[in-house]
Write a protein that holds these residues in place. Structure first.
Motif, mmCIF file in Angstrom:
data_model
loop_
_atom_site.group_PDB
_atom_site.id
_atom_site.type_symbol
_atom_site.label_atom_id
_atom_site.label_comp_id
_atom_site.label_asym_id
_atom_site.label_seq_id
_atom_site.Cartn_x
_atom_site.Cartn_y
_atom_site.Cartn_z
ATOM 1 N N ILE A 145 -25.912 -2.887 -17.484
ATOM 2 C CA ILE A 145 -26.655 -1.610 -17.070
ATOM 3 C C ILE A 145 -27.483 -2.058 -15.884
ATOM 4 N N TYR A 146 -28.296 -3.378 -16.209
ATOM 5 C CA TYR A 146 -29.078 -3.733 -14.883
ATOM 6 C C TYR A 146 -28.305 -3.951 -13.556
ATOM 7 N N TYR A 147 -26.794 -4.538 -13.604
ATOM 8 C CA TYR A 147 -26.206 -4.851 -12.554
ATOM 9 C C TYR A 147 -25.616 -3.439 -12.186
ATOM 10 N N GLN A 148 -25.463 -2.482 -12.909
ATOM 11 C CA GLN A 148 -25.359 -1.119 -12.332
ATOM 12 C C GLN A 148 -26.108 -0.490 -11.165
ATOM 13 N N LYS A 149 -27.620 -0.881 -11.713
ATOM 14 C CA LYS A 149 -28.579 -0.571 -11.079
ATOM 15 C C LYS A 149 -28.654 -1.312 -9.628
ATOM 16 N N VAL A 150 -28.390 -2.808 -9.760
ATOM 17 C CA VAL A 150 -28.273 -3.313 -8.670
ATOM 18 C C VAL A 150 -27.328 -2.932 -7.535
ATOM 19 N N LYS A 151 -26.083 -2.760 -8.165
ATOM 20 C CA LYS A 151 -25.072 -2.013 -7.420
ATOM 21 C C LYS A 151 -25.368 -0.792 -6.618
ATOM 22 N N LYS A 152 -26.161 0.016 -7.164
ATOM 23 C CA LYS A 152 -26.705 1.190 -6.939
ATOM 24 C C LYS A 152 -27.573 1.028 -5.708
ATOM 25 N N GLU A 153 -28.391 0.173 -5.816
ATOM 26 C CA GLU A 153 -29.530 -0.326 -4.907
ATOM 27 C C GLU A 153 -28.614 -0.985 -3.538
ATOM 28 N N LEU A 154 -27.680 -1.800 -3.685
ATOM 29 C CA LEU A 154 -27.058 -2.183 -2.787
ATOM 30 C C LEU A 154 -26.188 -1.145 -1.924
ATOM 31 N N GLU A 155 -25.517 -0.083 -2.594
ATOM 32 C CA GLU A 155 -24.801 0.617 -1.888
ATOM 33 C C GLU A 155 -25.844 1.662 -1.158
ATOM 34 N N ALA A 156 -27.233 2.012 -1.622
ATOM 35 C CA ALA A 156 -28.161 2.758 -0.836
ATOM 36 C C ALA A 156 -28.574 1.919 0.396
ATOM 37 N N MET A 157 -28.565 0.612 0.403
ATOM 38 C CA MET A 157 -29.198 -0.051 1.642
ATOM 39 C C MET A 157 -28.334 0.349 3.003
ATOM 40 N N LYS A 158 -29.415 0.486 3.986
ATOM 41 C CA LYS A 158 -28.877 0.628 5.269
ATOM 42 C C LYS A 158 -29.342 -0.426 6.376
#
Length: 75
Positions: A62-75
């Motif tokens: 679950i933690y890494y799902q959140k990390v992935k979401k943060e990475l995908e949102a980075m611009k």
């Protein structure tokens, strides 16, 4: 470390090992590091899935799902 901090930490670590000639093109370097970080996170998540009972969401997954979401949102 929360998910946003971990995402940033992964990018920084990858930028540190990125060759200077790539960093000169900052946008390209960032996108390259972002893609590498996403690949690493996907691998971590797949490994957790393989080693966890079916239907159970491990807290680290679950933690890494959140990390992935943060990475995908980075611009």
């Amino acid at each position: 470390m929360n998910a946003e901090e971990k995402a940033k930490d992964l990018i920084v670590k990858l930028m540190e090992i990125t060759p200077d000639y790539v960093i000169e093109h900052n946008k390209v370097a960032f996108e390259l590091c972002k893609q590498h970080a996403l690949i690493a996170v996907d691998e971590i998540m797949q490994n957790i899935e393989r080693n966890t009972l079916k239907g159970v969401k491990h807290p680290i997954y679950i933690y890494y799902q959140k990390v992935k979401k943060e990475l995908e949102a980075m611009k």
